[in-house]
Scaffold this active site. Sequence first.
Site, short mmCIF file in Angstrom:
data_model
loop_
_atom_site.label_atom_id
_atom_site.label_comp_id
_atom_site.label_asym_id
_atom_site.label_seq_id
_atom_site.Cartn_x
_atom_site.Cartn_y
_atom_site.Cartn_z
N CYS A 76 0.84 -1.20 0.00
CA CYS A 76 0.00 0.00 0.00
C CYS A 76 0.87 1.25 0.00
O CYS A 76 1.89 1.30 0.67
CB CYS A 76 -0.91 0.02 1.22
SG CYS A 76 -2.26 -1.15 1.12
N MET A 113 -8.11 -0.21 0.77
CA MET A 113 -7.43 -0.88 1.87
C MET A 113 -7.54 -0.08 3.16
O MET A 113 -7.66 -0.64 4.25
CB MET A 113 -5.97 -1.16 1.52
CG MET A 113 -5.80 -2.14 0.37
SD MET A 113 -6.68 -3.71 0.59
CE MET A 113 -5.92 -4.32 2.07
N ASP A 128 -11.64 -6.17 21.85
CA ASP A 128 -10.71 -5.96 22.95
C ASP A 128 -11.39 -5.36 24.18
O ASP A 128 -11.15 -5.79 25.31
CB ASP A 128 -9.56 -5.06 22.50
CG ASP A 128 -8.57 -4.80 23.62
OD1 ASP A 128 -8.07 -5.77 24.22
OD2 ASP A 128 -8.31 -3.61 23.92
#
Length: 159
Positions: A76, A113, A128
């Site tokens: 990228c 992306m 998390d």
Amino acid sequence: MSELTHFDDEGRAKMVDVTDKQITTRVAIAGGKVLMRPETLRLIKDRGLSKGDVLAVARVAAIAGSKQTPFLIPMCHPLNITSVTVDFTINEPYNCIDILATVKVSGQTGVEMEALTAVSVAALTIYDMCKAVDKKMVIKDIMLLEKHGGRGGSYKREG
């Protein structure tokens, strides 16, 4: 279907040369989901977790994560992202949180992306922050929904 662009004639990995591409406005929208127990969803909705406002933290993480994409995905290009928005929908009938990220840039390559990374980081952050109460959460359906701009034109996922 066109050829893979991240390989040279000998099959070696390469970064795509965008030198001659025009600078245009490019937008990508990606989505995903985090499935969880109804009790976990209620805690998020009521801001009842001791770690704080899960969705506010996930939004900031997603924005920061989108800007780190070239450090995570080797081919990228580093981009001067001009806008990142991240929206969450608490989907009680399906016991999940729907994530939608929109990334914009004025540049020579797209931001697909970066949008996908934003969704992924948001989902991981939700996991998390909630794993202490729900280790069975499932992250799924991370996908490109739309993209606009550039030589490839527009794309919109059907169905």
